[in-house]
Scaffold this active site. Structure first.
Site, PDB file in Angstrom:
ATOM      1  N   HIS A 164     -16.254  -3.510  -9.353  1.00  0.00           N
ATOM      2  CA  HIS A 164     -15.446  -2.406  -9.897  1.00  0.00           C
ATOM      3  C   HIS A 164     -14.585  -1.760  -8.807  1.00  0.00           C
ATOM      4  CE1 HIS A 164     -18.226  -2.494 -13.398  1.00  0.00           C
ATOM      5  NE2 HIS A 164     -19.121  -2.706 -12.461  1.00  0.00           N
ATOM      6  N   SER A 285      11.392  -1.719   5.308  1.00  0.00           N
ATOM      7  CA  SER A 285      12.097  -0.947   4.296  1.00  0.00           C
ATOM      8  C   SER A 285      13.486  -0.616   4.813  1.00  0.00           C
ATOM      9  CB  SER A 285      11.324   0.346   4.011  1.00  0.00           C
ATOM     10  OG  SER A 285      12.192   1.324   3.458  1.00  0.00           O
ATOM     11  N   LYS A 291       7.935   1.507   7.741  1.00  0.00           N
ATOM     12  CA  LYS A 291       7.266   0.643   6.764  1.00  0.00           C
ATOM     13  C   LYS A 291       7.125  -0.806   7.212  1.00  0.00           C
ATOM     14  CE  LYS A 291       5.952   1.374   3.190  1.00  0.00           C
ATOM     15  NZ  LYS A 291       6.606   1.509   1.887  1.00  0.00           N
ATOM     16  N   GLU A 298       2.854  -9.802  -2.588  1.00  0.00           N
ATOM     17  CA  GLU A 298       3.358  -9.157  -3.811  1.00  0.00           C
ATOM     18  C   GLU A 298       4.169 -10.134  -4.656  1.00  0.00           C
ATOM     19  OE1 GLU A 298       4.056  -4.502  -2.761  1.00  0.00           O
ATOM     20  OE2 GLU A 298       5.295  -5.917  -1.682  1.00  0.00           O
TER      21      GLU A 298
END
Ligand code: ARG
Length: 468
Positions: A164, A285, A291, A298
């Protein structure tokens, strides 16, 4: 007989047509933009067919030799990028056959004897997918090797295991990594099963009813290295089960990759901070200078949508199709090609990325310290002292609540604290409350105990041909 040039339709199938095909129809129905990639397999199949036709006396040896040479020349021309595919010739089969006939004359026009594009396209697709199944197997093994290398490198490092997405029980990082080796092993086994069903030779089903000409299907199968020939010509020409199965295999591989990707995304957050993915495999970024983003995992996660979508698309195309061949089936190839390209690229870059991923073993260990992760070990300790497990579960639950009130962990309790909850608890309890004690006690087959993980890793390394 009407002269060839005065016919209104110049198609290879145009004999009965009074009008030329509408330009819109040519554009709408052409598949050459994507099925050109079948050319090698189309030519391979045609050569085997031509040899069989000659052996059966359906063409002469001279005609066969002209066909074989013409096809070799065409293949070389396509390889060199010099061949011009024409959309008005619809597909790869017609483009090659037309080029052959232009080149060698009437012998070329004999190649299509006892053959239809309906069995031809099925053959090409099977030949192509058989090679792709082998390529995929190699890529899956490559990803497995990357996991095995990491599992060897970090053998002994502990981390929280989750259920979980809550800290559950401490495990070895190598155990977690080897879980992916198992997933990819199942993918390889599934693919091998799919390959067995691809590996059946369809040519000779002709349009759908077989042929009255004396062909030898078995010989074609043997020449092309197929394990068997298909049994029913109607089933054969309408069958795309092998393509659907391949799409399912691809979908599940990509789903497995997406699970790994999700973990890499999570683990590279400041919140987890378990891994460092090499700079070369991350992006920045355009506005936030600080970043470093895990775009590759992804994208892999995101591409799962198109791969599973391809499976759905072809399932829906085949749903409700009457036997046998229907032009709908031409929709099979783009989906399969796209899914193959996507999964192969995803697998290859995943293996690379894993080779450039470092685990922060100190952070992983620190993370095992919180979250009462040895609570099950404490319950098992009581079980070993003959307390029924359900009762032990209750006792440990109360101990956890006690810790939460005092804002401490199980290891912070004194023996006296613990003995308030059960007099079965002795001084030896602290060995089971430690993370290493917990991990190393899990020696059940397939468990995370160091000895089990070492065995599993050695086994995997042997299977993958890694010498450590
Ligand atoms: N391009 C076609 C396909 O991919 C080849 C088979 C065409 N057969 C036909 N009867 N029109 O399905």
């Amino acid at each position: 007989m009407m002269a060839e040039s005065s016919r209104p339709s110049d198609k290879m199938w145009g004999g009965r047509f009074a009008e030329a095909t509408a330009a819109s129809v040519e554009t709408f129905s052409a598949s050459i933009q994507y099925d050109a990639r079948l050319y090698r397999h189309d030519i391979m199949g045609s050569k085997a067919h031509a040899r069989m036709l000659a052996r059966q006396g359906l063409i002469t040896e001279e005609e066969r030799d002209a066909i074989l040479q013409g096809l070799d020349e065409i293949e070389a021309e396509i390889d060199r990028g010099e061949f011009v595919f024409k959309p008005e010739l619809e597909d790869v089969h017609m483009n090659i056959e037309k080029a052959l006939t232009d080149r060698i004359g009437p012998a070329g026009a004999k190649l299509h004897t006892a053959r239809s594009r309906n069995d031809q396209v099925n053959l090409d697709f099977r030949l192509y997918l058989r090679d792709e199944a082998d390529a995929l197997d190699g890529l899956l093994a490559g990803a497995q090797r990357a996991f095995a290398r990491l599992a060897r490198k970090y053998l002994g490092a502990v981390m929280p295991g989750y259920t979980h997405l809550q800290r559950a029980q401490p495990v070895l990082l190598s155990h977690h990594l080897l879980a992916y080796v198992e997933m990819f092993q199942r993918d390889r086994d599934r693919l091998a099963g799919c390959r067995q069903r691809i590996d059946i030779m369809p040519l000779g089903a002709a349009a759908m009813a077989g042929t009255g000409l004396p062909i030898d299907r078995q010989a074609v199968a043997e020449e092309l290295g197929f394990a068997a020939i298909t049994a029913n010509s109607m089933d054969t020409t309408g069958d795309r089960d092998f393509a659907l199965e391949m799409l399912f295999c691809l979908s599940l591989i990509q789903v497995h990759l997406s699970r790994l990707s999700e973990e890499l995304v999570l683990w590279s957050t400041k919140e987890f901070d378990f891994v460092r993915i090499g700079d070369r495999y991350c992006t920045g970024s355009s506005i936030m200078p600080q970043k470093k983003n895990p775009d590759i995992p992804e994208l892999i996660r995101g591409k799962t949508g198109r791969v599973a979508g391809a499976l759905m698309a072809l399932l829906m195309t085949v749903k409700g199709l009457p036997l046998t061949y229907n032009r709908d089936l031409q929709e099979d190839k783009e989906q399969v090609f796209d899914a193959l390209d996507t999964v192969k690229a995803s697998l290859a870059i995943t293996a690379e990325l894993l080779d450039h991923t470092e685990f922060k073993t100190e952070r992983l260990r620190v993370a095992t310290a919180g979250g009462f992760m040895t609570a099950t070990d404490l319950a098992d300790y009581l079980v070993r002292r003959n307390m029924p497990f359900r009762q032990a579960h209750g006792v440990v639950g109360r101990i956890v609540a006690f810790c939460q009130e005092r804002d401490c962990e199980l290891v912070d309790l004194t023996l006296a604290d613990l003995q308030q909850f059960s007099e079965l608890i002795g001084a030896d309890v602290f060995a089971v409350l430690s993370v290493d004690g917990s991990v190393n006690s899990r020696l059940s087959a397939g468990g995370t105990g160091r000895a089990r993980v070492e065995e599993a890793l050695t086994h995997v390394e042997r299977l993958l041909g890694i010498t450590s």
